[in-house]
Write a protein that holds these residues in place. Structure first.
Motif, PDB file in Angstrom:
ATOM      1  N   ASP A  17       0.867  -1.164   0.000  1.00  0.00           N
ATOM      2  CA  ASP A  17       0.000   0.000   0.000  1.00  0.00           C
ATOM      3  C   ASP A  17       0.912   1.224   0.000  1.00  0.00           C
ATOM      4  O   ASP A  17       2.072   1.143   0.404  1.00  0.00           O
ATOM      5  CB  ASP A  17      -0.905  -0.036   1.240  1.00  0.00           C
ATOM      6  N   PHE A  18       0.390   2.354  -0.419  1.00  0.00           N
ATOM      7  CA  PHE A  18       1.214   3.559  -0.561  1.00  0.00           C
ATOM      8  C   PHE A  18       1.223   4.429   0.702  1.00  0.00           C
ATOM      9  O   PHE A  18       2.266   4.642   1.326  1.00  0.00           O
ATOM     10  CB  PHE A  18       0.694   4.359  -1.759  1.00  0.00           C
ATOM     11  N   ASP A  19       0.050   4.908   1.093  1.00  0.00           N
ATOM     12  CA  ASP A  19      -0.049   5.807   2.241  1.00  0.00           C
ATOM     13  C   ASP A  19       0.057   5.015   3.531  1.00  0.00           C
ATOM     14  O   ASP A  19      -0.889   4.369   3.959  1.00  0.00           O
ATOM     15  CB  ASP A  19      -1.381   6.573   2.196  1.00  0.00           C
ATOM     16  N   SER A  24       3.832   8.989   4.218  1.00  0.00           N
ATOM     17  CA  SER A  24       2.640   9.656   4.740  1.00  0.00           C
ATOM     18  C   SER A  24       2.304  10.745   3.738  1.00  0.00           C
ATOM     19  O   SER A  24       2.898  11.831   3.750  1.00  0.00           O
ATOM     20  CB  SER A  24       2.931  10.254   6.119  1.00  0.00           C
ATOM     21  N   ILE A  25       1.361  10.459   2.842  1.00  0.00           N
ATOM     22  CA  ILE A  25       1.143  11.364   1.713  1.00  0.00           C
ATOM     23  C   ILE A  25       0.616  12.728   2.146  1.00  0.00           C
ATOM     24  O   ILE A  25       0.965  13.751   1.561  1.00  0.00           O
ATOM     25  CB  ILE A  25       0.208  10.736   0.653  1.00  0.00           C
ATOM     26  N   PHE A  26      -0.181  12.762   3.199  1.00  0.00           N
ATOM     27  CA  PHE A  26      -0.778  14.028   3.604  1.00  0.00           C
ATOM     28  C   PHE A  26      -0.029  14.693   4.768  1.00  0.00           C
ATOM     29  O   PHE A  26      -0.613  15.452   5.532  1.00  0.00           O
ATOM     30  CB  PHE A  26      -2.250  13.831   3.961  1.00  0.00           C
ATOM     31  N   ALA A  27       1.271  14.412   4.883  1.00  0.00           N
ATOM     32  CA  ALA A  27       2.066  15.005   5.965  1.00  0.00           C
ATOM     33  C   ALA A  27       2.161  16.519   5.823  1.00  0.00           C
ATOM     34  O   ALA A  27       2.108  17.253   6.814  1.00  0.00           O
ATOM     35  CB  ALA A  27       3.464  14.394   5.988  1.00  0.00           C
ATOM     36  N   GLY A  28       2.306  17.005   4.584  1.00  0.00           N
ATOM     37  CA  GLY A  28       2.464  18.436   4.362  1.00  0.00           C
ATOM     38  C   GLY A  28       1.167  19.146   4.005  1.00  0.00           C
ATOM     39  O   GLY A  28       0.997  20.332   4.292  1.00  0.00           O
ATOM     40  N   LEU A  29       0.269  18.429   3.372  1.00  0.00           N
ATOM     41  CA  LEU A  29      -1.049  18.948   3.020  1.00  0.00           C
ATOM     42  C   LEU A  29      -2.064  18.030   3.693  1.00  0.00           C
ATOM     43  O   LEU A  29      -2.400  16.974   3.165  1.00  0.00           O
ATOM     44  CB  LEU A  29      -1.248  18.942   1.499  1.00  0.00           C
ATOM     45  N   PRO A  30      -2.562  18.407   4.872  1.00  0.00           N
ATOM     46  CA  PRO A  30      -3.377  17.498   5.686  1.00  0.00           C
ATOM     47  C   PRO A  30      -4.632  16.994   4.975  1.00  0.00           C
ATOM     48  O   PRO A  30      -5.277  17.737   4.223  1.00  0.00           O
ATOM     49  CB  PRO A  30      -3.745  18.350   6.904  1.00  0.00           C
ATOM     50  N   ALA A  92       5.173  14.872   0.903  1.00  0.00           N
ATOM     51  CA  ALA A  92       4.927  13.648   1.686  1.00  0.00           C
ATOM     52  C   ALA A  92       6.205  13.229   2.405  1.00  0.00           C
ATOM     53  O   ALA A  92       7.322  13.524   1.958  1.00  0.00           O
ATOM     54  CB  ALA A  92       4.451  12.526   0.765  1.00  0.00           C
ATOM     55  N   GLU A  93       6.032  12.532   3.535  1.00  0.00           N
ATOM     56  CA  GLU A  93       7.180  12.057   4.317  1.00  0.00           C
ATOM     57  C   GLU A  93       7.385  10.568   4.083  1.00  0.00           C
ATOM     58  O   GLU A  93       6.470   9.769   4.273  1.00  0.00           O
ATOM     59  CB  GLU A  93       6.948  12.322   5.806  1.00  0.00           C
ATOM     60  N   ILE A  94       8.597  10.198   3.683  1.00  0.00           N
ATOM     61  CA  ILE A  94       8.912   8.791   3.441  1.00  0.00           C
ATOM     62  C   ILE A  94       8.850   8.007   4.748  1.00  0.00           C
ATOM     63  O   ILE A  94       9.201   8.511   5.812  1.00  0.00           O
ATOM     64  CB  ILE A  94      10.293   8.658   2.773  1.00  0.00           C
TER      65      ILE A  94
END
Length: 220
Positions: A17-19, A24-30, A92-94
């Motif tokens: 899975d990705f997120d 964390s795909i929404f780390a910078g844009l919640p 996003a944060e790896i």
């Protein structure tokens, strides 16, 4: 009892899975901000939002509900979501350990695919920014325009297996949600639960996980 390491060794290909497992795909844009933007698209089109939709803070749930309350607007909301996901992917944060895991899979000769309810352009954007492209052979993103085919529907898992040239039974999916575990079971794939938060282990076990890890570094 089967361990996560056993499942990785037995698998001919690894799906993630990705997120969560990858970033964390929404780390910078919640996510709540993106959900609010999608709800605004619906409101501007004259949709009276039900109370449960007004309360949603998950953009993917807004898309799912759009198919039910305003199916004629699925494409418009889909387009808006994709644009926001691509924007989010740039900040996003790896996930710690995932780069090393990808490298270990390459050394072991196990191709890697990503199976996600996020859009393929967003996934590809993140992989480019994080310089992970060389490790990922297949990207199976959200089926565009058909929210009902998102996980737990098996379609994206089956597509990834086909792209990697492996039978579903010879692949293993690493995910952090009930839908991931259910999609794996629906596709005939083994699953490893990425239980990185309190309470997830029990829930994902109940959802059908075959094995459990607490961090991606556990697999390296």
């Amino acid at each position: 009892m089967t361990t996560a390491a056993d499942l990785i060794r037995q698998a001919d290909a690894v799906l993630l899975d990705f997120d969560g497992p990858v970033c964390s795909i929404f780390a910078g844009l919640p996510a709540p901000v993106v959900a609010a933007r999608l709800k605004q698209v619906l409101v501007k089109e004259g949709v009276q939002l039900p109370e449960d939709v007004e309360a949603l803070e998950d953009p993917l749930k807004v898309l799912r509900r759009t198919a039910e309350i305003a199916p004629e607007l699925v494409d418009k909301v889909e387009t808006a979501l994709m644009g926001n996901e691509v924007e989010a992917a740039t900040s996003a944060e790896i996930t710690p350990g995932v780069r090393e895991f990808f490298e270990a899979c390459a050394e072991a000769g196990k191709p890697v695919g990503i199976v996600s309810n996020n859009s393929a352009p967003a996934i590809e954007t993140f992989l480019a920014v994080a310089q992970l492209e060389e490790w990922v052979t297949a990207v199976s993103g959200r089926p565009i325009g058909v929210p009902e085919q998102m996980k737990p529907h098996p379609q994206s898992v089956l597509w990834a297996c086909k792209a990697l040239g492996v039978e579903p039974a010879k692949a293993v999916l690493i995910g952090d949600s009930d839908f991931d575990m259910q999609a794996a079971r629906n596709a005939g794939t083994r699953s490893i639960a990425y239980a990185n938060e309190p309470g997830k282990a029990d829930r994902l076990t109940q959802a059908g996980a075959d094995a459990m890890i607490g961090s991606m570094a556990d697999l390296v």
